[in-house]
Design a protein around this motif. Sequence first.
Motif, PDB file in Angstrom:
ATOM      1  N   GLY A  92       0.235   9.344  10.850  1.00  0.00           N
ATOM      2  CA  GLY A  92      -0.010   7.910  10.828  1.00  0.00           C
ATOM      3  C   GLY A  92       1.246   7.124  10.516  1.00  0.00           C
ATOM      4  N   ALA A  93       1.989   7.573   9.491  1.00  0.00           N
ATOM      5  CA  ALA A  93       3.243   6.905   9.133  1.00  0.00           C
ATOM      6  C   ALA A  93       4.264   7.006  10.259  1.00  0.00           C
ATOM      7  N   VAL A  94       4.329   8.164  10.898  1.00  0.00           N
ATOM      8  CA  VAL A  94       5.261   8.357  12.013  1.00  0.00           C
ATOM      9  C   VAL A  94       4.916   7.423  13.165  1.00  0.00           C
ATOM     10  N   THR A  95       3.623   7.319  13.500  1.00  0.00           N
ATOM     11  CA  THR A  95       3.175   6.468  14.605  1.00  0.00           C
ATOM     12  C   THR A  95       3.471   5.003  14.335  1.00  0.00           C
ATOM     13  N   VAL A  96       3.145   4.545  13.131  1.00  0.00           N
ATOM     14  CA  VAL A  96       3.348   3.129  12.790  1.00  0.00           C
ATOM     15  C   VAL A  96       4.830   2.770  12.811  1.00  0.00           C
ATOM     16  N   THR A  97       5.678   3.597  12.222  1.00  0.00           N
ATOM     17  CA  THR A  97       7.116   3.296  12.210  1.00  0.00           C
ATOM     18  C   THR A  97       7.701   3.324  13.615  1.00  0.00           C
ATOM     19  N   GLN A 272       5.891  12.133   1.572  1.00  0.00           N
ATOM     20  CA  GLN A 272       6.169  12.190   3.009  1.00  0.00           C
ATOM     21  C   GLN A 272       6.056  10.795   3.636  1.00  0.00           C
ATOM     22  N   VAL A 273       4.972  10.095   3.313  1.00  0.00           N
ATOM     23  CA  VAL A 273       4.747   8.758   3.865  1.00  0.00           C
ATOM     24  C   VAL A 273       5.839   7.806   3.394  1.00  0.00           C
ATOM     25  N   PHE A 274       6.181   7.868   2.119  1.00  0.00           N
ATOM     26  CA  PHE A 274       7.213   6.979   1.572  1.00  0.00           C
ATOM     27  C   PHE A 274       8.553   7.186   2.276  1.00  0.00           C
ATOM     28  N   VAL A 275       8.945   8.420   2.471  1.00  0.00           N
ATOM     29  CA  VAL A 275      10.229   8.719   3.117  1.00  0.00           C
ATOM     30  C   VAL A 275      10.240   8.183   4.546  1.00  0.00           C
ATOM     31  N   ILE A 276       9.138   8.364   5.277  1.00  0.00           N
ATOM     32  CA  ILE A 276       9.069   7.908   6.664  1.00  0.00           C
ATOM     33  C   ILE A 276       9.030   6.381   6.747  1.00  0.00           C
ATOM     34  N   ALA A 277       8.200   5.743   5.907  1.00  0.00           N
ATOM     35  CA  ALA A 277       8.064   4.288   5.950  1.00  0.00           C
ATOM     36  C   ALA A 277       9.327   3.584   5.473  1.00  0.00           C
ATOM     37  N   LYS A 278      10.078   4.218   4.603  1.00  0.00           N
ATOM     38  CA  LYS A 278      11.286   3.608   4.052  1.00  0.00           C
ATOM     39  C   LYS A 278      12.318   3.342   5.137  1.00  0.00           C
ATOM     40  N   CYS A 280      11.933   1.990   7.904  1.00  0.00           N
ATOM     41  CA  CYS A 280      11.709   0.665   8.498  1.00  0.00           C
ATOM     42  C   CYS A 280      11.418  -0.400   7.450  1.00  0.00           C
ATOM     43  N   LYS A 281      11.583  -0.049   6.176  1.00  0.00           N
ATOM     44  CA  LYS A 281      11.356  -0.987   5.064  1.00  0.00           C
ATOM     45  C   LYS A 281       9.951  -1.588   5.112  1.00  0.00           C
ATOM     46  N   ILE A 282       8.963  -0.738   5.414  1.00  0.00           N
ATOM     47  CA  ILE A 282       7.577  -1.181   5.446  1.00  0.00           C
ATOM     48  C   ILE A 282       7.043  -1.253   4.019  1.00  0.00           C
ATOM     49  N   SER A 283       6.320  -2.323   3.702  1.00  0.00           N
ATOM     50  CA  SER A 283       5.756  -2.499   2.368  1.00  0.00           C
ATOM     51  C   SER A 283       4.752  -1.398   2.064  1.00  0.00           C
ATOM     52  N   MET A 284       4.861  -0.819   0.848  1.00  0.00           N
ATOM     53  CA  MET A 284       3.954   0.248   0.440  1.00  0.00           C
ATOM     54  C   MET A 284       2.751  -0.275  -0.342  1.00  0.00           C
ATOM     55  N   THR A 285       2.712  -1.585  -0.612  1.00  0.00           N
ATOM     56  CA  THR A 285       1.609  -2.140  -1.411  1.00  0.00           C
ATOM     57  C   THR A 285       0.244  -1.920  -0.754  1.00  0.00           C
ATOM     58  N   PRO A 286       0.057  -2.255   0.548  1.00  0.00           N
ATOM     59  CA  PRO A 286      -1.243  -1.973   1.170  1.00  0.00           C
ATOM     60  C   PRO A 286      -1.592  -0.481   1.135  1.00  0.00           C
ATOM     61  N   TYR A 287      -0.580   0.362   1.270  1.00  0.00           N
ATOM     62  CA  TYR A 287      -0.823   1.809   1.248  1.00  0.00           C
ATOM     63  C   TYR A 287      -1.378   2.254  -0.103  1.00  0.00           C
TER      64      TYR A 287
END
Length: 306
Positions: A92-97, A272-278, A280-287
């Motif tokens: 999911g994180a890979v797809t979104v980024t 894993q999700v944090f490393v991938i989302a980071k 693209c600097k995606i906010s982790m608050t909703p996660y």
Amino acid sequence: MVNGIHARLYHMINLSVVWGLIILFILQPSVAHAGAEAGAQLFIHALLPYLLPYIILTQWLLKMPNRTQKVPKWRRFLKAYVLGSFGGFPVGAVTVTEMMINGELSQKQSGLLLAACHAPGPMFIIGFVGTELFGNVSSGWKLLAAIHIANILFFLLAVAFLHRESEIETPLSQPQKKVKGVPLLDAIKESSTIIILVATTVIFFSSLGTVLSTVFTSAFTVEMGISKTIALAIFEMTSGVQSATDHFYGLPFFPFLIAAIISMNGLSIHMQVFVIAKTCKISMTPYVIGRIWSIIVVPVIFYLIY
């Protein structure tokens, strides 16, 4: 000055934690080895066969050039959810980024979808949890349904409570990423990086959870099965599920304990999700909010339909 004090304190805490863990691993080498070995076996037998093929196919599809100039918002959301939610962690994180890099999603959309497109793969839940742990394929399907119902409800509620519709309406005005080389080869290359990340976190946190549970059991009067299951559930989901099966299989609450552990995910998956989302600097608050929601809601829904 206050920020400097906080930074030094944070640095000292990190050093203390790292050195404390190093000492624990030195004092408990056989336990650390056993935990790492168990994590490696779980990765090879329970995660790799279910995760790798889908990651490669998802990456292959995402790297194909998108010839449609304007895609409706609901189709972009549906694409992200179908590709991300049914591939297992951390697809999911890979797809979104990847979709954000391609300009298909805005940063606000990416943050919400990062939380919603987060579910174990159907092959893992039905094949491993349903068939091997529950001994019942229909129970696996029910757990999978509970997870997706909770995710979709969270996304719909999050969108409904956003103050500005425009914040989720327009994706980033980035140019379409140019595909270089062969999409399949690029997909295999990036998939190998993701698999290494998953293997590293699974093995490390399995070892860490095993060592900490052993130390905790030795220091306090706690049954080994309880402490080990709690520790592994916090650090590594798959190992926690296996430990719960070893110690609580057959008890009436066993299926709901498995649902709670899978909803918790464990630090391994969150890392894993944090490393991938980071990237693209995606906010982790909703996660983070989404994970709290899942821990509460998934077992309840599973209980209602079980």
